[in-house]
Design an enzyme around this catalytic site. Sequence first.
Site, PDB file in Angstrom:
ATOM      1  N   ARG A   1       6.180   1.529  -0.908  1.00  0.00           N
ATOM      2  CA  ARG A   1       5.687   0.641  -1.967  1.00  0.00           C
ATOM      3  C   ARG A   1       6.796   0.211  -2.925  1.00  0.00           C
ATOM      4  NH1 ARG A   1       2.470   1.146  -7.178  1.00  0.00           N
ATOM      5  NH2 ARG A   1       1.034  -0.643  -7.178  1.00  0.00           N
TER       6      ARG A   1
ATOM      7  N   ILE B   1       0.824  -6.539  -7.937  1.00  0.00           N
ATOM      8  CA  ILE B   1       0.637  -5.678  -6.780  1.00  0.00           C
ATOM      9  C   ILE B   1      -0.483  -4.717  -7.164  1.00  0.00           C
ATOM     10  CG2 ILE B   1       2.497  -4.112  -7.546  1.00  0.00           C
ATOM     11  CD1 ILE B   1       2.979  -3.427  -4.601  1.00  0.00           C
ATOM     12  N   SER B   2      -1.496  -4.642  -6.317  1.00  0.00           N
ATOM     13  CA  SER B   2      -2.684  -3.873  -6.673  1.00  0.00           C
ATOM     14  C   SER B   2      -2.389  -2.385  -6.813  1.00  0.00           C
ATOM     15  CB  SER B   2      -3.777  -4.062  -5.612  1.00  0.00           C
ATOM     16  OG  SER B   2      -4.279  -5.379  -5.641  1.00  0.00           O
ATOM     17  N   GLN B   3      -3.211  -1.730  -7.610  1.00  0.00           N
ATOM     18  CA  GLN B   3      -3.174  -0.280  -7.749  1.00  0.00           C
ATOM     19  C   GLN B   3      -3.393   0.342  -6.358  1.00  0.00           C
ATOM     20  OE1 GLN B   3      -6.264   0.984 -10.364  1.00  0.00           O
ATOM     21  NE2 GLN B   3      -5.915   3.166 -10.042  1.00  0.00           N
TER      22      GLN B   3
END
Length: 215
Positions: free
Chosen positions: A38, A64-66
């Site tokens: 990530r 950027i999503s959790q």
Amino acid sequence: MRKDTPKHQGLRNQLVSILKEKGIENEAVLEAVGKVPRHLYVDSSFEQFAYKDQAFPIRANQTISQPYTVAFQSDLLGVGEGDKVLEIGTGSGYQAAVLCEMGVKVYSIERQKELFDHTRELLQQLGYRPTLKFGDGYKGMPTYAPFDAIVVTAAAPNVPNALLAQLKVGGRLVIPVGEVGEVQRMYCITRKDEKSFSRAVHGDFRFVPMLSDKE
């Protein structure tokens, strides 16, 4: 190109443990999160925080999503190796990479050209080969339909009929629905037959808005 080190792997293992504590039990999802670097999907200034369970800003005023949200949506899709999944909103490419690690055939569409160009190159460099398209997510990818599942990674004011039409019978659409600036509800919509769908709600989330060609 930044590197992926044993330290990063250790941080990923910690992230997987956090996701388990938060209720993610799908082993395929957890294994995929444990493999995807990530920190390479976020700006270098956020790299030291990349394995915290939170969202971060990326290019083109997107996020950027959790990781929990990515894992939660991936689990709701109910897909396995070889299934075809359409992703609406390629964004950073992180969700697409997680699905690729699960053995899913990923088709992904992105509305922001700057983001599309950057993410396409990044995914190629990292060895992921989803089918990517620059275009309007509200229209989906009818050329490649039907899909086993569709995941929408931005908030939609309503459920686009074009996406429902591109689901296989038995397929699922996972989509956060709600107005911008408010909490959205996560819907999982299953196609029961050619004309009917069932809907279930799975909690509240916050997403950036889904864009169309009109915006």
